[in-house]
Design a protein around this motif. Structure first.
Motif, PDB file in Angstrom:
ATOM      1  N   TRP A 198       1.843  29.971  19.705  1.00  0.00           N
ATOM      2  CA  TRP A 198       0.546  30.372  20.264  1.00  0.00           C
ATOM      3  C   TRP A 198       0.747  31.098  21.597  1.00  0.00           C
ATOM      4  O   TRP A 198       0.170  32.152  21.835  1.00  0.00           O
ATOM      5  CB  TRP A 198      -0.358  29.155  20.444  1.00  0.00           C
TER       6      TRP A 198
ATOM      7  N   PRO B 152      -3.736  32.561  16.195  1.00  0.00           N
ATOM      8  CA  PRO B 152      -3.658  31.287  15.479  1.00  0.00           C
ATOM      9  C   PRO B 152      -2.386  31.180  14.638  1.00  0.00           C
ATOM     10  O   PRO B 152      -1.842  32.184  14.179  1.00  0.00           O
ATOM     11  CB  PRO B 152      -4.889  31.304  14.567  1.00  0.00           C
ATOM     12  N   VAL B 153      -1.937  29.944  14.442  1.00  0.00           N
ATOM     13  CA  VAL B 153      -0.726  29.657  13.664  1.00  0.00           C
ATOM     14  C   VAL B 153      -1.143  28.885  12.418  1.00  0.00           C
ATOM     15  O   VAL B 153      -1.874  27.901  12.505  1.00  0.00           O
ATOM     16  CB  VAL B 153       0.259  28.813  14.504  1.00  0.00           C
TER      17      VAL B 153
ATOM     18  N   ARG C  19       4.176  24.993  17.306  1.00  0.00           N
ATOM     19  CA  ARG C  19       2.827  25.565  17.242  1.00  0.00           C
ATOM     20  C   ARG C  19       2.404  26.072  18.628  1.00  0.00           C
ATOM     21  O   ARG C  19       1.892  27.181  18.766  1.00  0.00           O
ATOM     22  CB  ARG C  19       1.848  24.510  16.728  1.00  0.00           C
ATOM     23  N   ASP C  20       2.653  25.262  19.661  1.00  0.00           N
ATOM     24  CA  ASP C  20       2.311  25.666  21.032  1.00  0.00           C
ATOM     25  C   ASP C  20       3.132  26.879  21.477  1.00  0.00           C
ATOM     26  O   ASP C  20       2.601  27.803  22.093  1.00  0.00           O
ATOM     27  CB  ASP C  20       2.545  24.509  22.009  1.00  0.00           C
TER      28      ASP C  20
END
Length: 179
Positions: free
Chosen positions: A97, A103-104, A93-94
């Motif tokens: 991003w 946004p994910v 996720r990081d």
């Protein structure tokens, strides 16, 4: 005059977490195309670049490959996860991003790419998709306002498997999700 008819491809219907759906490139086969959603089964290609998507979608492994590209998106990255395969981690996720600057959202799919659960704007878990009247009793609502049951991200795979194979499995698209 040349009229270009696009043959409607077979496959699962893609549901974007944003409404209205922005121009989205799906970097994986098995989905239907629409005016705003195009499928690029071989991942990011020159054709995908010419499409100029503002959102991309695909499996975790596929999306990891494209983080080194200088893709500037405007809306979202949608990550497809499947039971028994690599799920979206906090590190992924990081990375997404940082690489894409948007946004994910995670979407949990079955083997036929049918949507089973979606991550909402609150990013606190995955909401099951379908008829869940009996599963909603006694559950707290989500900050996003969805009435569908929400499973915490960390426990989602085991909880989804239990819910989807249990007695009285939710019905989606006319069939029990436990089948």
């Amino acid at each position: 005059m040349l009229i270009n008819f696009r043959r409607r491809s077979s496959g699962a219907l893609f549901i974007h977490p944003m409404n209205p759906t922005p121009r989205t490139a799906i970097l994986s086969p098995g989905f239907q195309e629409t005016r705003l959603v195009r499928v690029f089964p071989h991942g990011w290609t020159e054709d995908a670049a010419r499409f100029e998507p503002s959102s991309i979608a695909g499996p975790v492994e596929q999306l990891r490959r494209w983080t080194k590209l200088d893709l500037r998106l405007r809306h979202a990255v949608i990550v497809f996860t499947y039971g028994g395969e690599v799920a979206l981690s906090d590190d992924d996720r990081d990375i997404f991003w940082e690489a894409f600057g948007v946004p994910v959202f995670e979407q949990y799919l079955d083997r036929g790419n049918e949507l089973l659960a979606v991550e909402c704007d609150a990013h606190t878990g995955l909401h099951l998709v379908g008829d869940f009247e009996t599963l909603n009793r006694g559950r707290k609502g989500c900050a996003c306002g969805s009435p569908n049951p929400r499973l915490p991200r960390r426990a989602r795979i085991a909880a989804l498997a239990e819910l989807l194979t249990g007695v009285g499995a939710p019905v989606v698209g006319g069939r029990s999700m436990g089948q």
